[in-house]
Design an enzyme around this catalytic site. Structure first.
Site, PDB file in Angstrom:
ATOM      1  N   LYS A 191     -12.044   0.474  -1.181  1.00 14.95           N
ATOM      2  CA  LYS A 191     -11.129   1.241  -2.027  1.00 14.95           C
ATOM      3  C   LYS A 191     -11.741   1.367  -3.429  1.00 14.95           C
ATOM      4  O   LYS A 191     -12.649   2.151  -3.614  1.00 14.95           O
ATOM      5  CB  LYS A 191      -9.737   0.613  -1.988  1.00 14.95           C
ATOM      6  CG  LYS A 191      -9.118   0.854  -0.605  1.00 14.95           C
ATOM      7  CD  LYS A 191      -7.778   0.243  -0.383  1.00 14.95           C
ATOM      8  CE  LYS A 191      -7.230   0.715   0.963  1.00 14.95           C
ATOM      9  NZ  LYS A 191      -6.558  -0.350   1.707  1.00 14.95           N
ATOM     10  N   HIS A 193      -5.466  -3.322  -2.404  1.00 15.74           N
ATOM     11  CA  HIS A 193      -5.153  -2.335  -3.445  1.00 15.74           C
ATOM     12  C   HIS A 193      -5.170  -2.931  -4.851  1.00 15.74           C
ATOM     13  O   HIS A 193      -4.861  -2.236  -5.811  1.00 15.74           O
ATOM     14  CB  HIS A 193      -3.796  -1.679  -3.169  1.00 15.74           C
ATOM     15  CG  HIS A 193      -3.875  -0.614  -2.126  1.00 15.74           C
ATOM     16  ND1 HIS A 193      -4.395   0.640  -2.384  1.00 15.74           N
ATOM     17  CD2 HIS A 193      -3.546  -0.617  -0.826  1.00 15.74           C
ATOM     18  CE1 HIS A 193      -4.356   1.377  -1.277  1.00 15.74           C
ATOM     19  NE2 HIS A 193      -3.848   0.619  -0.314  1.00 15.74           N
ATOM     20  N   SER A 209       0.797  -1.227   0.000  1.00 10.21           N
ATOM     21  CA  SER A 209       0.000   0.000   0.000  1.00 10.21           C
ATOM     22  C   SER A 209       0.828   1.276   0.000  1.00 10.21           C
ATOM     23  O   SER A 209       0.367   2.301  -0.481  1.00 10.21           O
ATOM     24  CB  SER A 209      -0.966  -0.010   1.183  1.00 10.21           C
ATOM     25  OG  SER A 209      -0.301  -0.306   2.383  1.00 10.21           O
TER      26      SER A 209
END
Ligand SMILES: *Cc1c(COP(=O)(O)O)cnc(C)c1O
Length: 391
Positions: free
Chosen positions: A239, A208, A180
């Site tokens: 996300k 991610h 990340s």
């Protein structure tokens, strides 16, 4: 109030070091530009990779779910808080990920804690990359299993750890799919091969990579063509998916076990209907609007090239996460401040989120950014970097 002197002392130190910060308030929705302090700034700090936080289809799905099913669920999943939409969404997620089953947790953080803290005992060993996310580290803290940390992405060190732990009942190797803070991708094919050789199971945290890598954003397992060879995939819905939540995708036996034993799942209320409906709609958007992912990667290439051409140290990222590494904590914060003056919001990230002397401004472009916004952001980086003597 008396009793907090020890905390005040530490906070004073942070203030002296220039790393004590109020939280930044957004006065708008989360888009490619945001309103902060009354000003419109180009947003380069969100994880809203595909711009789904404000996608009309997600908003519509959330509103409809509220109208039909209400604002909350009133219970944990295991007592009275499992709605049909929760089960349907998990089936959709499992299909999407090409796994037998999936189970949603309140967040990616609790998904990691829930898995790692639950499925291992003192007879087992967990082997973890040194740069894994805090939620993996906390999950490991909760297990009684033996622990081994291998140097970041170092396959020789992983091999050594596997060789030295062969008496364990079960070894679990865990890695971020995309790291990340640096945006580098884990060497998953090598990890899988080593684990097959040493009979260990593999867990990848694709927070991610969800919605970012692989076909339609299925993650790193899909990206590397490793379906059926990675035992546990954790993903986030917070996300690129644009809403909130985490999930575990894997075999049915894992889902069954977690439902009965994972404490964050058992002891925390289920997602509100609006969250589940919006997440479910987001998966449809991934399947039906793959051009969003194409645009994300186009923007990524454009912005990374621009930063490199300006002369910044952008590390070894292979994803839309592009760190601008400056080293010193205070300098990172100064660069961030200077960028705000220039109309760009890109948060400084310092110890303990990254190692000491690795302070940075971390940028993430999204599919929602226009070329013009990215050009403006690059100009801002150029001026701020020169002013502070970074480039
Ligand atoms: C953000 C992140 C999480 C936590 O996900 P949330 O859904 O925000 O709780 C877990 N793991 C990694 C690698 C992350 O980057």
């Amino acid at each position: 109030m008396k009793g907090f002197e020890h905390l005040e002392e530490e906070i004073r130190e942070w203030q002296e070091n220039g790393v004590f910060r109020p939280l930044t308030e957004l006065e708008s929705d989360q888009e490619s530009t945001v309103k902060i302090g009354g000003r419109k700034l180009i947003q380069l700090s969100s994880n809203n990779y595909l711009g789904l936080t404000t996608h009309p289809r997600l908003k519509e799905a959330a509103l409809e779910a509220i109208n039909v099913y209400g604002a909350g669920t009133g219970s944990v999943r295991t007592i009275a808080g499992t709605f049909s939409m929760h089960e349907a969404f998990e089936k959709k997620l499992a299909d999407f990920k090409h796994t037998e089953a999936a189970l949603v947790f309140q967040s990616g953080f609790t998904a990691n804690v829930g898995v790692l803290g639950t499925i291992l005992t003192d007879e087992d060993v967990v082997i973890s990359d040194a740069l894994n996310h805090a939620s993996i580290i906390d999950g490991i803290r909760l297990t009684k299993a033996g622990r081994r940390i291998y140097q970041h992405a170092d396959m020789d060190d992983l091999k050594k750890a596997l060789e030295e732990t062969q008496t364990a009942r079960r070894r679990l190797v865990v890695t971020d799919g995309v790291f990340s803070m640096d945006g580098d991708v884990a060497p998953l094919p090598d990890i899988v091969e080593l684990c097959e050789q040493y009979d260990a199971i593999v867990m990848v945290d694709d927070a991610h990579a969800s919605g970012v890598m692989g076909k339609n954003g299925r993650g790193t397992v899909d990206h590397f063509g490793l379906h059926g060879r990675v035992h546990i995939q954790v993903g986030t819905l917070s996300k690129a998916i644009g809403v909130l939540g985490g999930y575990v995708a894997g075999p049915q036996v894992l889902r069954d076990y977690l439902i009965h034993r994972a404490r964050p799942f058992l002891f925390s209320t289920s997602h509100p209907p609006a969250v589940t409906a919006a997440c479910s709609e987001a998966i449809d958007v991934l399947l039906e609007e793959p051009e969003l992912i194409d645009r994300l990667w186009e923007n990524t290439r454009f912005f990374k090239d621009g930063l490199t051409r300006l002369g910044f140290n952008t590390g070894k990222s292979g994803t839309p996460i592009t760190p601008v590494i400056v080293g010193n904590d205070a300098l990172a914060m100064k660069l961030s401040d200077e960028l705000i003056e220039e109309g760009v919001y890109a948060q400084g990230i310092v110890f303990p989120t990254v190692p000491r002397n690795q302070a940075r401004v971390r940028t993430i472009v999204t599919a929602a950014h226009s070329k013009k916004e990215l050009e403006q952001a690059l100009e801002a980086f150029g001026r701020a970097g020169q002013k502070l003597g970074i480039i």
